[in-house]
Motif scaffolding. Sequence first.
Motif, mmCIF file in Angstrom:
data_model
loop_
_atom_site.group_PDB
_atom_site.id
_atom_site.type_symbol
_atom_site.label_atom_id
_atom_site.label_comp_id
_atom_site.label_asym_id
_atom_site.label_seq_id
_atom_site.Cartn_x
_atom_site.Cartn_y
_atom_site.Cartn_z
ATOM 1 N N LYS A 106 54.602 50.194 40.825
ATOM 2 C CA LYS A 106 54.080 48.983 41.467
ATOM 3 C C LYS A 106 52.578 49.014 41.702
ATOM 4 C CE LYS A 106 58.326 47.651 43.756
ATOM 5 N NZ LYS A 106 58.937 47.294 45.022
ATOM 6 N N SER A 107 52.068 50.140 42.147
ATOM 7 C CA SER A 107 50.631 50.255 42.381
ATOM 8 C C SER A 107 50.153 51.627 41.930
ATOM 9 C CB SER A 107 50.284 50.018 43.854
ATOM 10 O OG SER A 107 50.811 51.039 44.658
ATOM 11 N N SER A 108 48.885 51.702 41.607
ATOM 12 C CA SER A 108 48.290 52.948 41.126
ATOM 13 C C SER A 108 46.977 53.177 41.857
ATOM 14 C CB SER A 108 48.037 52.870 39.617
ATOM 15 O OG SER A 108 49.253 52.753 38.926
ATOM 16 N N ALA A 154 47.208 47.041 41.600
ATOM 17 C CA ALA A 154 48.525 46.748 41.047
ATOM 18 C C ALA A 154 48.621 47.402 39.670
ATOM 19 C CB ALA A 154 48.727 45.242 40.933
ATOM 20 N N SER A 155 49.777 47.923 39.335
ATOM 21 C CA SER A 155 49.971 48.597 38.040
ATOM 22 C C SER A 155 50.229 47.569 36.944
ATOM 23 C CB SER A 155 51.118 49.602 38.129
ATOM 24 O OG SER A 155 50.767 50.661 38.973
ATOM 25 N N GLN A 156 49.229 46.769 36.688
ATOM 26 C CA GLN A 156 49.282 45.730 35.661
ATOM 27 C C GLN A 156 48.117 45.951 34.697
ATOM 28 O OE1 GLN A 156 51.743 43.493 35.481
ATOM 29 N NE2 GLN A 156 52.642 44.419 37.294
ATOM 30 N N VAL A 204 39.129 46.902 36.363
ATOM 31 C CA VAL A 204 38.468 48.056 36.982
ATOM 32 C C VAL A 204 37.628 48.804 35.957
ATOM 33 C CG1 VAL A 204 38.850 50.294 38.084
ATOM 34 C CG2 VAL A 204 40.157 48.307 38.828
ATOM 35 N N PHE A 205 38.188 49.075 34.774
ATOM 36 C CA PHE A 205 37.438 49.794 33.747
ATOM 37 C C PHE A 205 36.242 48.974 33.283
ATOM 38 C CE2 PHE A 205 41.543 52.153 32.349
ATOM 39 C CZ PHE A 205 41.475 52.938 33.489
ATOM 40 N N GLY A 206 36.381 47.653 33.240
ATOM 41 C CA GLY A 206 35.288 46.780 32.825
ATOM 42 C C GLY A 206 34.143 46.742 33.817
ATOM 43 N N GLU A 207 34.396 47.102 35.077
ATOM 44 C CA GLU A 207 33.354 47.122 36.106
ATOM 45 C C GLU A 207 32.493 48.372 36.053
ATOM 46 O OE1 GLU A 207 35.409 46.669 39.813
ATOM 47 O OE2 GLU A 207 35.904 44.575 39.432
ATOM 48 N N PHE A 266 45.539 60.383 33.292
ATOM 49 C CA PHE A 266 46.640 59.699 33.951
ATOM 50 C C PHE A 266 47.628 60.747 34.453
ATOM 51 C CE2 PHE A 266 46.170 55.222 32.932
ATOM 52 C CZ PHE A 266 45.248 55.249 31.910
ATOM 53 N N ARG A 267 48.091 60.580 35.683
ATOM 54 C CA ARG A 267 49.158 61.433 36.203
ATOM 55 C C ARG A 267 50.376 60.552 36.396
ATOM 56 N NH1 ARG A 267 51.925 63.312 40.547
ATOM 57 N NH2 ARG A 267 50.888 61.994 42.055
ATOM 58 N N PRO A 268 51.342 60.631 35.467
ATOM 59 C CA PRO A 268 52.533 59.817 35.609
ATOM 60 C C PRO A 268 53.361 60.253 36.811
ATOM 61 C CG PRO A 268 52.650 61.168 33.623
ATOM 62 C CD PRO A 268 51.339 61.442 34.275
#
Length: 69
Positions: A11-13, A31-33, A40-43, A53-55
């Motif tokens: 649901k969230s990361s 949100a995990s979308q 975020v990466f674009g900022e 990534f830590r699943p």
Amino acid sequence: MVYVGVDLHRKSSHVAVLADDGELLASRRIASQPDEFLRVFGELEAEPTGVAFRPPMAGAGSPICLQYR
């Protein structure tokens, strides 16, 4: 150069961005979308050199690293 870490959940990361010298540049819960990650990466002012990534089931200390070149 910056490094990005993502603690990925359903649901969230949590996303953390570190500078070369270890300075924390950003720390956010999102949100995990896909569109949220792209936002975020674009900022980022600098392009990431690596993203870890830590699943959810990996446990602490088990990142999956993706390298950008």
